[in-house]
Design a protein around this motif. Structure first.
Motif, PDB file in Angstrom:
ATOM      1  N   ASP A   1       0.852  -1.190   0.000  1.00 46.64           N
ATOM      2  CA  ASP A   1       0.000   0.000   0.000  1.00 46.64           C
ATOM      3  C   ASP A   1       0.889   1.242   0.000  1.00 46.64           C
ATOM      4  OD1 ASP A   1      -1.820   2.011   0.362  1.00 46.64           O
ATOM      5  OD2 ASP A   1      -2.525   1.330   2.309  1.00 46.64           O
ATOM      6  N   GLN A   2       1.117   1.827  -1.190  1.00 49.42           N
ATOM      7  CA  GLN A   2       2.018   2.976  -1.301  1.00 49.42           C
ATOM      8  C   GLN A   2       1.462   4.190  -0.553  1.00 49.42           C
ATOM      9  OE1 GLN A   2       4.865   2.598  -2.495  1.00 49.42           O
ATOM     10  NE2 GLN A   2       4.843   0.996  -4.041  1.00 49.42           N
ATOM     11  N   VAL A   3       0.160   4.424  -0.673  1.00 53.01           N
ATOM     12  CA  VAL A   3      -0.445   5.583  -0.020  1.00 53.01           C
ATOM     13  C   VAL A   3      -0.305   5.476   1.501  1.00 53.01           C
ATOM     14  CG1 VAL A   3      -2.601   6.813   0.410  1.00 53.01           C
ATOM     15  CG2 VAL A   3      -2.060   5.991  -1.900  1.00 53.01           C
ATOM     16  N   GLY A   4      -0.616   4.309   2.047  1.00 57.06           N
ATOM     17  CA  GLY A   4      -0.518   4.118   3.483  1.00 57.06           C
ATOM     18  C   GLY A   4       0.901   4.292   3.994  1.00 57.06           C
ATOM     19  N   ALA A   5       1.878   3.755   3.237  1.00 58.43           N
ATOM     20  CA  ALA A   5       3.277   3.855   3.657  1.00 58.43           C
ATOM     21  C   ALA A   5       3.755   5.304   3.666  1.00 58.43           C
ATOM     22  CB  ALA A   5       4.155   3.022   2.730  1.00 58.43           C
ATOM     23  N   VAL A   6       3.399   6.055   2.612  1.00 56.09           N
ATOM     24  CA  VAL A   6       3.838   7.449   2.534  1.00 56.09           C
ATOM     25  C   VAL A   6       3.147   8.293   3.604  1.00 56.09           C
ATOM     26  CG1 VAL A   6       3.887   9.527   1.103  1.00 56.09           C
ATOM     27  CG2 VAL A   6       4.429   7.301   0.101  1.00 56.09           C
ATOM     28  N   ASN A   7       1.841   8.094   3.778  1.00 61.21           N
ATOM     29  CA  ASN A   7       1.118   8.864   4.799  1.00 61.21           C
ATOM     30  C   ASN A   7       1.658   8.584   6.203  1.00 61.21           C
ATOM     31  OD1 ASN A   7      -0.608  10.358   3.197  1.00 61.21           O
ATOM     32  ND2 ASN A   7      -2.199   8.779   3.175  1.00 61.21           N
ATOM     33  N   ALA A   8       1.995   7.319   6.464  1.00 62.48           N
ATOM     34  CA  ALA A   8       2.554   6.968   7.776  1.00 62.48           C
ATOM     35  C   ALA A   8       3.901   7.652   7.986  1.00 62.48           C
ATOM     36  CB  ALA A   8       2.701   5.454   7.888  1.00 62.48           C
ATOM     37  N   ALA A   9       4.725   7.677   6.937  1.00 58.65           N
ATOM     38  CA  ALA A   9       6.033   8.322   7.042  1.00 58.65           C
ATOM     39  C   ALA A   9       5.891   9.823   7.250  1.00 58.65           C
ATOM     40  CB  ALA A   9       6.861   8.042   5.783  1.00 58.65           C
ATOM     41  N   ILE A  10       4.922  10.439   6.563  1.00 62.29           N
ATOM     42  CA  ILE A  10       4.691  11.875   6.722  1.00 62.29           C
ATOM     43  C   ILE A  10       4.248  12.185   8.153  1.00 62.29           C
ATOM     44  CG2 ILE A  10       3.157  13.760   6.058  1.00 62.29           C
ATOM     45  CD1 ILE A  10       3.226  12.664   3.192  1.00 62.29           C
ATOM     46  N   SER A  11       3.318  11.400   8.683  1.00 67.18           N
ATOM     47  CA  SER A  11       2.855  11.611  10.058  1.00 67.18           C
ATOM     48  C   SER A  11       3.998  11.446  11.055  1.00 67.18           C
ATOM     49  CB  SER A  11       1.729  10.627  10.387  1.00 67.18           C
ATOM     50  OG  SER A  11       0.595  10.870   9.570  1.00 67.18           O
ATOM     51  N   ALA A  12       4.828  10.427  10.835  1.00 64.15           N
ATOM     52  CA  ALA A  12       5.968  10.197  11.727  1.00 64.15           C
ATOM     53  C   ALA A  12       6.967  11.348  11.642  1.00 64.15           C
ATOM     54  CB  ALA A  12       6.641   8.875  11.378  1.00 64.15           C
ATOM     55  N   ALA A  13       7.170  11.871  10.421  1.00 64.44           N
ATOM     56  CA  ALA A  13       8.103  12.990  10.249  1.00 64.44           C
ATOM     57  C   ALA A  13       7.596  14.236  10.963  1.00 64.44           C
ATOM     58  CB  ALA A  13       8.310  13.275   8.762  1.00 64.44           C
ATOM     59  N   TYR A  14       6.285  14.500  10.867  1.00 59.64           N
ATOM     60  CA  TYR A  14       5.709  15.640  11.608  1.00 59.64           C
ATOM     61  C   TYR A  14       5.979  15.483  13.103  1.00 59.64           C
ATOM     62  CZ  TYR A  14       3.005  18.158   8.038  1.00 59.64           C
ATOM     63  OH  TYR A  14       2.617  18.939   6.980  1.00 59.64           O
ATOM     64  N   ASN A  15       5.786  14.275  13.602  1.00 62.22           N
ATOM     65  CA  ASN A  15       6.014  14.038  15.028  1.00 62.22           C
ATOM     66  C   ASN A  15       7.467  14.309  15.401  1.00 62.22           C
ATOM     67  OD1 ASN A  15       5.072  13.023  17.663  1.00 62.22           O
ATOM     68  ND2 ASN A  15       6.506  11.347  17.273  1.00 62.22           N
ATOM     69  N   GLU A  16       8.395  13.852  14.566  1.00 58.09           N
ATOM     70  CA  GLU A  16       9.819  14.106  14.825  1.00 58.09           C
ATOM     71  C   GLU A  16      10.104  15.611  14.815  1.00 58.09           C
ATOM     72  OE1 GLU A  16      11.566  11.780  15.824  1.00 58.09           O
ATOM     73  OE2 GLU A  16      11.213   9.901  14.756  1.00 58.09           O
ATOM     74  N   LEU A  17       9.537  16.332  13.842  1.00 60.71           N
ATOM     75  CA  LEU A  17       9.770  17.774  13.761  1.00 60.71           C
ATOM     76  C   LEU A  17       9.190  18.495  14.967  1.00 60.71           C
ATOM     77  CD1 LEU A  17       9.026  18.304   9.957  1.00 60.71           C
ATOM     78  CD2 LEU A  17      11.265  18.487  11.076  1.00 60.71           C
ATOM     79  N   ASN A  18       8.005  18.070  15.422  1.00 60.64           N
ATOM     80  CA  ASN A  18       7.399  18.687  16.604  1.00 60.64           C
ATOM     81  C   ASN A  18       8.246  18.498  17.857  1.00 60.64           C
ATOM     82  OD1 ASN A  18       5.212  19.548  15.125  1.00 60.64           O
ATOM     83  ND2 ASN A  18       3.883  17.844  15.702  1.00 60.64           N
ATOM     84  N   LEU A  19       9.011  17.408  17.877  1.00 61.40           N
ATOM     85  CA  LEU A  19       9.869  17.115  19.024  1.00 61.40           C
ATOM     86  C   LEU A  19      11.284  17.664  18.841  1.00 61.40           C
ATOM     87  CD1 LEU A  19       8.751  13.423  19.684  1.00 61.40           C
ATOM     88  CD2 LEU A  19       8.205  15.425  21.077  1.00 61.40           C
ATOM     89  N   GLY A  20      11.524  18.344  17.701  1.00 57.96           N
ATOM     90  CA  GLY A  20      12.831  18.928  17.452  1.00 57.96           C
ATOM     91  C   GLY A  20      13.857  17.967  16.896  1.00 57.96           C
ATOM     92  N   ARG A  21      13.418  16.784  16.451  1.00 57.42           N
ATOM     93  CA  ARG A  21      14.363  15.781  15.929  1.00 57.42           C
ATOM     94  C   ARG A  21      14.422  15.907  14.398  1.00 57.42           C
ATOM     95  NH1 ARG A  21      12.168  12.085  20.385  1.00 57.42           N
ATOM     96  NH2 ARG A  21      10.697  11.186  18.884  1.00 57.42           N
TER      97      ARG A  21
END
Length: 293
Positions: A1-21
């Motif tokens: 599932d390409q859409v699911g994989a990319v969306n999950a990575a985007i959400s995880a990246a937002y979380n990392e950015l919010n935490l300053g990582r």
């Protein structure tokens, strides 16, 4: 599932950015980038989400030009697919307001913020805004002197659970300082700005510059001109480090003004001259600042 994989990575990246990582976010986005074209072919919204997360990534590391370009890319995608009046445009417009605020363009900030807010009037801000959007909205409302009660409540709920020193949590403290400043509660504003400037030092150059600038203003208006000299000088140093030479010159002028106001006119004269000599290519929205110098 390409859409699911990319969306999950985007959400995880937002979380990392919010935490300053930022490095962890970069690695996540780099790893998933080859899958983005296939995901976009399946679901057009992926292209908009990809542009927005790349905008946030650029904003966090101080590349404001790239952030604006990505945000405008996302806006164009939404307008093409949903039309110019769809509520989802509010989130991109809030980002563009934040971009304009970071650039020091108050008129552009107000333009995008008011457009964004008008789309959300019928919705519950607590439900409608994600953490990033909630803090942006609170900051913009406070900056523009608009009532910010709803935005602050939404932002407080959105960042609950984040570490106090995380970028979003600090930006919320800064927004609360702006609200206090607009109400004339200068001591409270001073303390909020000082907290953010100290915590952001060495971690978020733009946020430290904003907080230090507002700290200098709060101290000056509170009759503490001598104490305002250090943050005013720090703003100048940070603007130079960022590479925003017009903002650096204006910051130098502010430093000069505070120096003169503290009874050191002889020390202020060369600072004023240096500031004016540096202003060789001034964008139109900064003309008033230059005229004041």
């Amino acid at each position: 599932d390409q859409v699911g994989a990319v969306n999950a990575a985007i959400s995880a990246a937002y979380n990392e950015l919010n935490l300053g990582r930022t490095e962890a976010a970069r690695l996540r986005l780099t790893a998933v980038a080859p899958r983005v074209p296939a995901a976009v072919a399946q679901e057009w919204r992926v292209s908009a989400r990809w542009a927005l997360v790349r905008a946030e990534q650029a904003r966090v590391v101080g590349d404001l030009d790239a952030a604006i370009a990505r945000d405008r890319e996302a806006l164009a995608i939404y307008v093409e697919r949903l039309g110019p009046d769809h509520p989802e445009l509010a989130y991109v417009e809030a980002n563009l307001a934040s971009d304009a605020h970071l650039r020091g363009d108050l008129a552009e900030t107000r333009h995008w913020f008011m457009r964004s807010r008008s789309r959300l009037r019928a919705a519950s801000l607590r439900d409608a805004l994600a953490a990033q959007d909630a803090v942006n909205a609170a900051t913009m409302a406070a900056t523009l002197g608009e009532p910010a009660t709803a935005e602050l409540a939404a932002a407080t709920a959105a960042v609950a659970g984040l570490p106090p020193a995380s970028p979003l949590a600090l930006r919320l403290v800064h927004a609360r300082g702006l609200v206090a400043f607009s109400r004339g509660e200068l001591a409270t504003a001073r303390d909020r700005f000082a907290e953010v400037a100290t915590a952001a030092r060495g971690r978020d150059v733009r946020l430290e510059a904003l907080a230090a600038d507002n700290l200098a203003k709060a101290l000056t208006m509170n009759g503490e001109a001598a104490a305002a000299l250090a943050p005013a000088r720090r703003v100048y140093e940070l603007r130079r480090e960022i590479g925003d030479h017009v903002a650096a010159a204006i910051a130098l002028g502010t430093w000069a003004r505070i120096t003169a106001g503290s009874g050191r006119a002889a020390d202020a004269d060369p600072l004023f001259e240096q500031a004016l000599n540096a202003l060789t290519d001034v964008p139109p929205h900064r003309a008033a600042d230059v005229a004041e110098l």
